[in-house]
Design a protein around this motif. Sequence first.
Motif, PDB file in Angstrom:
ATOM      1  N   HIS A 127       0.805  -1.162  -0.005  1.00  0.00           N
ATOM      2  CA  HIS A 127      -0.131  -0.213   0.061  1.00  0.00           C
ATOM      3  C   HIS A 127       0.892   1.300  -0.137  1.00  0.00           C
ATOM      4  O   HIS A 127       0.372   2.224  -0.556  1.00  0.00           O
ATOM      5  N   THR A 131       0.150   4.083  -2.792  1.00  0.00           N
ATOM      6  CA  THR A 131      -0.321   5.055  -2.423  1.00  0.00           C
ATOM      7  C   THR A 131       0.805   6.282  -2.904  1.00  0.00           C
ATOM      8  O   THR A 131       0.331   7.402  -3.156  1.00  0.00           O
ATOM      9  N   THR A 146      -6.126   7.690  -8.556  1.00  0.00           N
ATOM     10  CA  THR A 146      -5.904   6.920  -9.816  1.00  0.00           C
ATOM     11  C   THR A 146      -4.512   6.549  -9.883  1.00  0.00           C
ATOM     12  O   THR A 146      -3.751   7.421  -9.525  1.00  0.00           O
ATOM     13  N   ARG A 155      -8.210   1.712 -12.777  1.00  0.00           N
ATOM     14  CA  ARG A 155      -9.004   1.849 -11.574  1.00  0.00           C
ATOM     15  C   ARG A 155      -8.995   2.954 -10.677  1.00  0.00           C
ATOM     16  O   ARG A 155      -7.782   3.655 -10.411  1.00  0.00           O
ATOM     17  N   THR A 156      -9.899   3.206 -10.124  1.00  0.00           N
ATOM     18  CA  THR A 156      -9.983   4.601  -9.068  1.00  0.00           C
ATOM     19  C   THR A 156     -10.143   4.137  -7.729  1.00  0.00           C
ATOM     20  O   THR A 156     -10.796   2.964  -7.420  1.00  0.00           O
ATOM     21  N   PHE A 157      -9.649   4.873  -6.697  1.00  0.00           N
ATOM     22  CA  PHE A 157      -9.931   4.536  -5.366  1.00  0.00           C
ATOM     23  C   PHE A 157     -10.458   5.777  -4.736  1.00  0.00           C
ATOM     24  O   PHE A 157      -9.662   6.937  -4.913  1.00  0.00           O
ATOM     25  N   THR A 158     -11.424   5.562  -4.140  1.00  0.00           N
ATOM     26  CA  THR A 158     -12.265   6.813  -3.447  1.00  0.00           C
ATOM     27  C   THR A 158     -12.204   6.624  -2.093  1.00  0.00           C
ATOM     28  O   THR A 158     -12.390   5.677  -1.339  1.00  0.00           O
ATOM     29  N   TYR A 159     -11.642   7.757  -1.353  1.00  0.00           N
ATOM     30  CA  TYR A 159     -11.562   7.967  -0.100  1.00  0.00           C
ATOM     31  C   TYR A 159     -12.418   8.939   0.528  1.00  0.00           C
ATOM     32  O   TYR A 159     -12.419  10.316   0.235  1.00  0.00           O
TER      33      TYR A 159
END
Length: 220
Positions: A127, A131, A146, A155-159
């Motif tokens: 990670h 990140t 992204t 792929r997208t990462f939504t926080y």
Amino acid sequence: MGQKGSSEQRDGSKTREDSSAADDNHKCRVCRFPLLVALSQLLLGVAVTVVAFLMLAISPSLLARETPHWAGIFMCVVAIVGFILYCVTYRPDERSTVQFIVKLLYFVFSTIGLVISVLVVAFAGYHHAQTSSFSCLTSAEACVCTLDPRDPIARTFTYEGVSDCQEITETLVLYHMLQIVLNLAQAFFCAVATFIMWKHRYQVFFSGLQIGSLQRWNKI
């Protein structure tokens, strides 16, 4: 002469006993196994748990493998068993069933803690690398990240709950690095605990000379 010699022997034995008692008083009790190892495990377990909850405070969208509070809590349990083992070991009856059970639990828990710490290091390393490569944009009280912003199907990462994406690209990266360092230290102390207990259990043996000397003592 006989009384004088016996009195000298008694004085010499008393002197040796006093010197041995003084040496025992000067010994560092904190350095004795497993107190020092268990204390280190407790401090590291608390540190891992605190850092994990700080990570979770950044965004509730973080997964359990990204916030390894479970590893820190388990290490605290291992440390408590180590403290119990320290108290049991220094009782007069060292061959009790309680001592055997506590030793077995501490050995098994330290082995499991070693495996868990290595897994957390692997997760945190992955990670951290991921990140560090994020490109993030703030969108409606969330941070969308992204790996490649030029790829439309990446792929997208939504926080969620993140107002500033620097908390993901900087603060979260720092916390992942802290988890790597802390869990490496946890793995080290768990390995030390398992090695010492294994060595004490399986590398203590009697040679033929020692057995012969014991037989001669029995004959006398």
